[in-house]
Design an enzyme around this catalytic site. Structure first.
Site, mmCIF file in Angstrom:
data_model
loop_
_atom_site.group_PDB
_atom_site.id
_atom_site.type_symbol
_atom_site.label_atom_id
_atom_site.label_comp_id
_atom_site.label_asym_id
_atom_site.label_seq_id
_atom_site.Cartn_x
_atom_site.Cartn_y
_atom_site.Cartn_z
ATOM 1 N N GLU A 134 0.877 -4.218 17.607
ATOM 2 C CA GLU A 134 0.024 -4.580 18.738
ATOM 3 C C GLU A 134 0.323 -5.964 19.300
ATOM 4 O O GLU A 134 -0.164 -6.317 20.380
ATOM 5 C CB GLU A 134 -1.444 -4.491 18.321
ATOM 6 C CG GLU A 134 -1.906 -3.040 18.105
ATOM 7 C CD GLU A 134 -3.324 -2.923 17.592
ATOM 8 O OE1 GLU A 134 -3.873 -3.948 17.157
ATOM 9 O OE2 GLU A 134 -3.859 -1.808 17.617
ATOM 10 N N GLU A 167 5.270 3.022 -3.636
ATOM 11 C CA GLU A 167 4.734 1.685 -3.879
ATOM 12 C C GLU A 167 5.098 1.145 -5.260
ATOM 13 O O GLU A 167 4.858 -0.019 -5.552
ATOM 14 C CB GLU A 167 3.216 1.685 -3.733
ATOM 15 C CG GLU A 167 2.474 2.423 -4.828
ATOM 16 C CD GLU A 167 0.964 2.279 -4.684
ATOM 17 O OE1 GLU A 167 0.345 1.772 -5.644
ATOM 18 O OE2 GLU A 167 0.415 2.645 -3.634
#
Length: 266
Positions: free
Chosen positions: A77, A108
């Site tokens: 953004e 992960e």
């Protein structure tokens, strides 16, 4: 791990829809207060990030699952909001971009993969790496921060447990301790909300400090849809006291609000 502590509520399946919503909301109201307590840590991190970026550094977020997705959202953004290059703020998620939509099993758990992901961007000492991990124990994040720190990068983190391994690996840890989740261990809830708030605060503060806001306006935003074009026109009209037609012409010629205003005043 406080984020794994049993919920303050039990027998959730027996609650009415109304009670579920009210109780979730009651828990959510504690999150901004937890973020407030972490403002001194956020201030230290934002100050350091700004200084590095003024020297030409970039900001990288690394995380897994919800934490990784939040980093990707915040990074993605920045270009449309502030008109910065797409590689200035970068969000990396364990398992690659496919993991944004669908969980990648065990991604992960690899402590070396984050540095491999960062290295693809030719990371340099002037850059900053911020690890995001609710639990504070994600190997992907710990390994990435450790390697980045050894390489001379500035390191920070956003975690939701105190005294975590992720915080120990970062020079400027931000610990937003949100407590037990409404659904025990579901850190996409309060912890995720806290991380989103902290990321908003970090990136917005840094971009303002870098001069990407004028007054309170996003003068460098990309005019990528009709809504933003109309918003930009209103901003130019207000600042220059010109007609909508003139504002639209200036925006077409100069590409954004800052260019329109600066060139009209010359």
């Amino acid at each position: 791990m406080i984020t794994e502590t049993t919920s303050h509520y039990d027998h959730l399946e027996q609650m009415s829809v109304h009670d579920l919503l009210v109780n979730i909301n009651r828990e959510d109201q504690t999150v901004p207060l937890a973020v407030e307590r972490a403002i001194p840590q956020l201030e230290a991190l934002a100050t350091q990030v700004t200084a590095r970026m003024r020297e030409g550094g970039r900001l990288f977020y690394i995380g897994a699952g919800t934490s990784g997705r939040l980093g990707v959202v915040d990074a993605s953004e920045c270009p449309p909001t502030y008109g910065v290059p797409h590689d200035l703020v970068v969000g990396l998620i364990a398992g690659g971009d496919g993991a944004i939509r669908k969980a990648v099993e065990f991604a992960e758990d690899d402590p070396e993969q984050a540095w491999k992901d960062l290295s693809a961007y030719k990371i340099e000492p002037v850059d900053t790496v911020v690890g995001i991990a609710a639990s504070g124990r994600t190997p992907y994040v710990i390994g990435g921060l450790t390697a980045a720190r050894k390489a001379g990068c500035l390191t920070g983190c956003i975690v939701c447990n105190p005294g975590s391994a992720v915080a120990a690996a970062a020079e400027f840890p931000v610990e937003v301790v949100t407590g037990p989740e409404f659904v025990t261990g579901s850190t996409r809830m309060k912890a995720g909300t806290a991380q989103k708030l902290a990321l908003n605060m970090l990136s917005t503060t840094v971009m303002i400090q870098l001069g990407r806001v004028k007054g309170n306006k996003m003068v460098d935003m990309q005019l990528s849809n009709i809504k933003l074009q109309q918003r930009a026109a209103r901003m130019v009209m207000e600042e220059l006291n010109v007609s909508e037609e003139t504002a639209q012409d200036l925006l077409t010629r100069f590409g954004n609000v800052r260019g329109a205003i600066d060139n009209h005043k010359k």
